[in-house]
Write an enzyme that holds these catalytic residues in place. Sequence first.
Site, PDB file in Angstrom:
ATOM      1  N   ASN A  39      20.687 -57.226  -2.348  1.00  0.00           N
ATOM      2  CA  ASN A  39      19.759 -57.962  -1.496  1.00  0.00           C
ATOM      3  C   ASN A  39      19.982 -59.461  -1.650  1.00  0.00           C
ATOM      4  O   ASN A  39      20.296 -59.951  -2.752  1.00  0.00           O
ATOM      5  CB  ASN A  39      18.305 -57.559  -1.743  1.00  0.00           C
ATOM      6  CG  ASN A  39      17.836 -57.652  -3.171  1.00  0.00           C
ATOM      7  OD1 ASN A  39      18.622 -57.503  -4.105  1.00  0.00           O
ATOM      8  ND2 ASN A  39      16.562 -57.888  -3.364  1.00  0.00           N
ATOM      9  N   GLU A  41      17.974 -62.826  -0.550  1.00  0.00           N
ATOM     10  CA  GLU A  41      16.736 -63.360   0.021  1.00  0.00           C
ATOM     11  C   GLU A  41      16.936 -64.782   0.526  1.00  0.00           C
ATOM     12  O   GLU A  41      17.966 -65.425   0.254  1.00  0.00           O
ATOM     13  CB  GLU A  41      15.625 -63.277  -1.036  1.00  0.00           C
ATOM     14  CG  GLU A  41      15.356 -61.823  -1.413  1.00  0.00           C
ATOM     15  CD  GLU A  41      14.216 -61.628  -2.393  1.00  0.00           C
ATOM     16  OE1 GLU A  41      13.719 -62.628  -2.960  1.00  0.00           O
ATOM     17  OE2 GLU A  41      13.811 -60.463  -2.581  1.00  0.00           O
ATOM     18  N   GLU A  52      21.346 -52.275   1.043  1.00  0.00           N
ATOM     19  CA  GLU A  52      22.013 -51.252   1.856  1.00  0.00           C
ATOM     20  C   GLU A  52      22.684 -51.892   3.068  1.00  0.00           C
ATOM     21  O   GLU A  52      23.798 -51.516   3.458  1.00  0.00           O
ATOM     22  CB  GLU A  52      20.998 -50.201   2.328  1.00  0.00           C
ATOM     23  CG  GLU A  52      20.322 -49.432   1.210  1.00  0.00           C
ATOM     24  CD  GLU A  52      19.006 -50.087   0.760  1.00  0.00           C
ATOM     25  OE1 GLU A  52      18.920 -51.334   0.754  1.00  0.00           O
ATOM     26  OE2 GLU A  52      18.070 -49.336   0.427  1.00  0.00           O
ATOM     27  N   CYS A  86      16.614 -49.648   6.694  1.00  0.00           N
ATOM     28  CA  CYS A  86      17.875 -49.240   6.053  1.00  0.00           C
ATOM     29  C   CYS A  86      18.134 -47.755   6.255  1.00  0.00           C
ATOM     30  O   CYS A  86      19.286 -47.330   6.345  1.00  0.00           O
ATOM     31  CB  CYS A  86      17.863 -49.605   4.577  1.00  0.00           C
ATOM     32  SG  CYS A  86      18.090 -51.386   4.343  1.00  0.00           S
TER      33      CYS A  86
HETATM   34  N1  THU Z   1      15.099 -54.247  -0.630  1.00  0.00           N
HETATM   35  C1  THU Z   1      16.354 -53.730  -0.535  1.00  0.00           C
HETATM   36  O1  THU Z   1      17.345 -54.428  -0.823  1.00  0.00           O
HETATM   37  N2  THU Z   1      16.502 -52.468  -0.093  1.00  0.00           N
HETATM   38  C2  THU Z   1      15.467 -51.647   0.256  1.00  0.00           C
HETATM   39  O2  THU Z   1      15.701 -50.553   0.738  1.00  0.00           O
HETATM   40  C3  THU Z   1      14.087 -52.064  -0.001  1.00  0.00           C
HETATM   41  C4  THU Z   1      13.899 -53.499  -0.292  1.00  0.00           C
HETATM   42  C5  THU Z   1      14.930 -55.639  -1.075  1.00  0.00           C
HETATM   43  C6  THU Z   1      14.489 -56.571   0.006  1.00  0.00           C
HETATM   44  C7  THU Z   1      13.838 -57.685  -0.790  1.00  0.00           C
HETATM   45  O3  THU Z   1      14.834 -58.617  -1.173  1.00  0.00           O
HETATM   46  C8  THU Z   1      13.317 -56.981  -2.030  1.00  0.00           C
HETATM   47  O4  THU Z   1      13.961 -55.711  -2.083  1.00  0.00           O
HETATM   48  C9  THU Z   1      11.812 -56.774  -2.036  1.00  0.00           C
HETATM   49  O5  THU Z   1      11.398 -56.143  -0.880  1.00  0.00           O
END
Ligand code: THU
Length: 130
Positions: A39, A41, A52, A86
């Site tokens: 992830n 941000e 994902e 996702c």
């Molecule tokens: N996040 C993911 O990377 N994948 C998911 O399926 C659920 C959430 C991340 C997004 C964000 O950076 C953090 O988790 C909190 O929601």
Amino acid sequence: MSLIDDAAKVCRNAYAPYSDFRVGAAIRATSGAVYLGCNVENVAYPEGTCAEAGAIAAMVAGGDTKIAEVAVISEGSQPITPCGGCRQKLAQFAEPDVPVLLGTTGGARVSTTVGALLPGAFGAVHMKDA
Ligand code: THU
């Protein structure tokens, strides 16, 4: 190295200064190639991207479009489960029986499939003239 180990490794590279919730995803394509994502941000929160989605983008950029296996791992106390968006993104490139292993960096594991994560998925079959 197993796919879940790959996911755990890339999880360490996640950029999550706002949620402090790091996620790593590893996808094995039917070609055998492994693609990773974490992830990423952003201070403009909606611009952040999921692990994902990153792995899927890497897969497509690498020339693959068929998923054979998925692993996703996070630092939480219970295994992460992919968000709704996702699930739809995975379903675009995976048959319903494709295995998905979900886990925590602490060692918890849950096995599921793309079809179980998104029953009744909207697909090309629903499109007009498909
Ligand atoms: N996040 C993911 O990377 N994948 C998911 O399926 C659920 C959430 C991340 C997004 C964000 O950076 C953090 O988790 C909190 O929601």
